[in-house]
Design a protein around this motif. Structure first.
Motif, PDB file in Angstrom:
ATOM      1  N   LYS A 104       0.816  -1.213   0.000  1.00 43.60           N
ATOM      2  CA  LYS A 104       0.000   0.000   0.000  1.00 43.60           C
ATOM      3  C   LYS A 104       0.850   1.264   0.000  1.00 43.60           C
ATOM      4  CE  LYS A 104      -3.887   0.117   2.203  1.00 43.60           C
ATOM      5  NZ  LYS A 104      -4.908   0.107   3.277  1.00 43.60           N
ATOM      6  N   ASN A 108       0.266   4.155  -2.634  1.00 43.08           N
ATOM      7  CA  ASN A 108      -0.223   5.449  -2.146  1.00 43.08           C
ATOM      8  C   ASN A 108       0.729   6.578  -2.516  1.00 43.08           C
ATOM      9  OD1 ASN A 108      -2.480   4.223  -1.057  1.00 43.08           O
ATOM     10  ND2 ASN A 108      -1.632   4.076   1.001  1.00 43.08           N
ATOM     11  N   THR A 123     -13.112   0.148  -6.869  1.00 44.37           N
ATOM     12  CA  THR A 123     -12.237  -0.107  -5.717  1.00 44.37           C
ATOM     13  C   THR A 123     -12.664   0.854  -4.622  1.00 44.37           C
ATOM     14  OG1 THR A 123     -10.539   1.367  -6.621  1.00 44.37           O
ATOM     15  CG2 THR A 123     -10.303  -0.967  -7.071  1.00 44.37           C
ATOM     16  N   LEU A 124     -13.330   0.319  -3.620  1.00 47.99           N
ATOM     17  CA  LEU A 124     -14.034   1.132  -2.631  1.00 47.99           C
ATOM     18  C   LEU A 124     -13.400   1.034  -1.250  1.00 47.99           C
ATOM     19  CD1 LEU A 124     -17.680   0.054  -3.579  1.00 47.99           C
ATOM     20  CD2 LEU A 124     -16.358   1.955  -4.521  1.00 47.99           C
ATOM     21  N   ASP A 125     -13.550   2.094  -0.484  1.00 46.99           N
ATOM     22  CA  ASP A 125     -13.214   2.063   0.936  1.00 46.99           C
ATOM     23  C   ASP A 125     -14.255   1.187   1.632  1.00 46.99           C
ATOM     24  OD1 ASP A 125     -13.484   2.955   3.804  1.00 46.99           O
ATOM     25  OD2 ASP A 125     -11.754   4.168   3.232  1.00 46.99           O
ATOM     26  N   LYS A 126     -13.794   0.164   2.338  1.00 46.84           N
ATOM     27  CA  LYS A 126     -14.726  -0.781   2.961  1.00 46.84           C
ATOM     28  C   LYS A 126     -15.683  -0.099   3.928  1.00 46.84           C
ATOM     29  CE  LYS A 126     -12.405  -5.269   2.679  1.00 46.84           C
ATOM     30  NZ  LYS A 126     -11.762  -6.388   3.429  1.00 46.84           N
ATOM     31  N   GLN A 129     -17.548   3.155   1.630  1.00 44.66           N
ATOM     32  CA  GLN A 129     -18.077   2.709   0.325  1.00 44.66           C
ATOM     33  C   GLN A 129     -17.868   3.751  -0.776  1.00 44.66           C
ATOM     34  OE1 GLN A 129     -19.614  -0.627  -0.341  1.00 44.66           O
ATOM     35  NE2 GLN A 129     -18.206  -0.683   1.394  1.00 44.66           N
ATOM     36  N   TYR A 132     -11.787   4.453  -3.408  1.00 37.42           N
ATOM     37  CA  TYR A 132     -10.645   4.480  -2.489  1.00 37.42           C
ATOM     38  C   TYR A 132      -9.502   5.330  -3.008  1.00 37.42           C
ATOM     39  CZ  TYR A 132      -7.594   2.500   1.157  1.00 37.42           C
ATOM     40  OH  TYR A 132      -6.777   2.332   2.246  1.00 37.42           O
ATOM     41  N   TYR A 133      -9.248   5.304  -4.303  1.00 37.52           N
ATOM     42  CA  TYR A 133      -8.015   5.886  -4.837  1.00 37.52           C
ATOM     43  C   TYR A 133      -8.220   7.177  -5.637  1.00 37.52           C
ATOM     44  CZ  TYR A 133      -5.837   1.579  -3.372  1.00 37.52           C
ATOM     45  OH  TYR A 133      -5.385   0.535  -2.621  1.00 37.52           O
ATOM     46  N   GLY A 169      -8.512  -2.888   3.798  1.00 37.35           N
ATOM     47  CA  GLY A 169      -9.405  -1.736   3.788  1.00 37.35           C
ATOM     48  C   GLY A 169     -10.047  -1.444   2.452  1.00 37.35           C
ATOM     49  N   VAL A 170      -9.696  -2.231   1.415  1.00 35.83           N
ATOM     50  CA  VAL A 170     -10.219  -1.991   0.070  1.00 35.83           C
ATOM     51  C   VAL A 170     -11.241  -3.075  -0.275  1.00 35.83           C
ATOM     52  CG1 VAL A 170      -9.663  -1.640  -2.369  1.00 35.83           C
ATOM     53  CG2 VAL A 170      -7.994  -1.020  -0.597  1.00 35.83           C
TER      54      VAL A 170
END
Length: 527
Positions: A104, A108, A123-126, A129, A132-133, A169-170
């Motif tokens: 990561k 990042n 690709t989502l933040d758990k 939602q 993520y990026y 977390g993704v």
């Protein structure tokens, strides 16, 4: 009635895999690849065309010794692949599955250094939602008011390959359903004149017949996207390293290969009537970089990193007593080869397991000669795999052996050859595994699924209900290559050093390694 005409040109790369320089690191010879050459092509196109969008479709930052060396020794500096794309001035990139390979932190940092957005709507933040990026899509308003929407999605199969820590977390939502929803919302909300979908994934069906070309796991959904999602004008794909342009319904689909050997060029003709732009024609071609000179400004930018990489590659790592070179990759898979035994020994020593699984990763691997440099190591083991020890049942092992046995078939003369499914549309020689610590026979004359004979562990028949500790790379341990029998099995141990570091450490410990091949498996064709 006055009508205006304009042409939108899209240039895009996919699966560049760390190829910045016009060189093959394994041989240190010039090669018709790399972003340094591509930068020249982009500059030339921009100087001669009115409206140009430049895009990348993912798998950008991993794949060469250059990037391995950067991650090991130079992370205090700008990621060279990002630096080059910044200089080229791309509009956007998409998250590829190999973006996660270095962890990561590296990903990042790459995103933070980018002067362009990374798109991946799925690709989502758990927790939240939210993507993520980066944003799920961007809008570019071009000359004459042409409005282009660019939306990105990524193959959601990544958790089947990647180390859990690298994707913590993704959440990876279904790429097809996400893209369908995004296209509907973009068409309704933004009302673009052109909608470009970028998908780091490929095609699951033959583009002409529609017949499945692989197990429909969800890894590739490009055919379904083009056939079932209304509103996509151009679908830019990748991941499979194929070279193609075609139409599915009225969707122009493209895939430009890998390593920046070619780039995709898309021409979209538009006509304006009563203030509204309409697409009148769209065509795509793949442009080779063979006769394109590398951009001097990119070579200057890369000089320090390239010099450091070359010095690292030329360092002697160890020595071989005997012959560990590979002249014929098929022969190296039909019977135990000293190079394969060497890799198995490295894996077993690093893990403590007495059963090991590995593969000859591609047909360009040449093995090791008497003096082994870092260049030789990374040329033969080009992926940053780590190792995992799984607890497997004998039944799991038998199922995996049968899966590997699918690699072979008999030709019209009854000779053993390679199943074409492992060659086209993408070479997948790395999905044929060889085992150490057990003895076994593959009988290619038998039907698929019943080719494995006489499997023994320590001289005794393998017991289907007994458990065994087996070391294998993290890609395979997560079920990569459709080895589903390995998924969700107990993890005994994880070795966090990558394969290159483990091989180098093995040479550090032993200095000179004797080339030997203990024949523990045979491949036959007996009715």
């Amino acid at each position: 009635m006055q009508r205006n005409h304009t042409t939108l040109t899209i240039l895009y790369t996919s699966d560049v895999h760390g190829h910045a320089m016009p060189i093959s690191y394994g041989t240190n010879q010039p090669a018709s690849i790399g972003l340094a050459r591509y930068a020249t092509a982009v500059k030339s196109t921009r100087s001669s065309r009115e409206q140009v969008l430049v895009l990348d479709n993912g798998d950008l930052i991993q794949g060469t010794p250059l990037m391995t060396h950067y991650v090991k020794s130079h992370t205090d500096k700008e990621n060279p692949m990002i630096g080059i794309m910044n200089q080229i001035g791309i509009e956007a990139s998409v998250i590829g599955n190999h973006e996660f390979n270095f962890g990561k932190g590296i990903l990042n940092n790459a995103i933070d250094q980018s002067r362009f957005p990374w798109l991946s709507a799925n690709t989502l933040d758990k927790t939240s939602q939210e993507p993520y990026y980066g944003p799920p899509y961007i809008i570019k308003t071009l000359n004459n008011g042409v409005k282009a929407a660019i939306v990105g999605v990524t193959t959601h199969y990544i958790p089947n390959w990647e180390s859990p820590a690298h994707i913590e977390g993704v959440q990876f939502a279904d790429a097809f359903s996400t893209l369908k929803k995004q296209v509907e919302e973009i068409r309704s909300k933004e009302r673009p004149d052109v909608l470009i979908a970028m998908y780091h994934g490929g095609f699951e069906r033959d583009l002409e017949s529609g017949e499945p070309t692989e197990e429909l796991t969800g890894e590739n959904q490009g055919y379904q996207m083009a056939m079932e999602i209304d509103g996509i004008d151009v679908l830019l794909t990748g991941h499979q390293h194929r070279k193609l342009t075609n139409f599915l319904r009225d969707v122009l689909v493209v895939q430009p290969g890998n390593n920046a050997q070619n780039y995709g060029e898309i021409q979209i003709e538009l006509e304006q009537q009563d203030g509204k732009w309409t697409i009148t024609d769209k065509q795509a071609s793949l442009q080779p970089l063979k006769d394109v000179e590398a951009a001097p400004e990119i070579l200057d930018y890369m000089e320090e990193m390239e010099t450091s990489t070359q010095g690292w590659l030329d360092q002697p790592a160890g020595y071989i007593d005997g012959d560990m070179t590979i002249a014929d990759p098929l022969k190296a898979r039909l019977a135990k080869h000293p190079f394969i035994e060497f890799i198995q020994n490295v894996q077993m020593e690093a893990s403590g397991a007495d059963i090991s699984v590995t593969s000859l990763l591609n047909n360009n691997s040449t093995g090791f000669s008497s003096v082994v440099t870092m260049r030789d190591i990374v040329a033969n083991y080009m992926y940053p795999n780590t190792l995992v020890v799984l607890e497997l049942t004998g039944a799991d092992i038998l199922a995996a052996l049968e899966k590997s046995a699918e690699y072979f078939m008999l030709d019209e003369n009854g000779e053993i050859t390679v199943n074409p499914d492992y060659v086209e549309p993408k070479p997948q020689h790395y999905n044929y595994d060889m085992w150490e610590g057990i003895t076994y026979t593959i009988n290619v004359a038998k039907p698929v699924g019943s080719r494995i004979e006489d499997v023994r562990y320590q001289g005794e028949p393998l017991e289907e209900n007994r458990t065994y500790k087996v070391v294998l790379n993290n890609y395979r341990a997560s079920g990569g290559g459709n080895y589903i029998m390995f998924q969700h099995k107990p993890v005994v141990k994880e070795i966090q050093k990558d394969a290159v570091a483990l091989i180098y450490g093995y040479f550090e410990k032993y200095g000179t390694v004797k080339a030997k091949a203990t024949r523990n498996f045979t491949v036959i064709a007996e009715s």
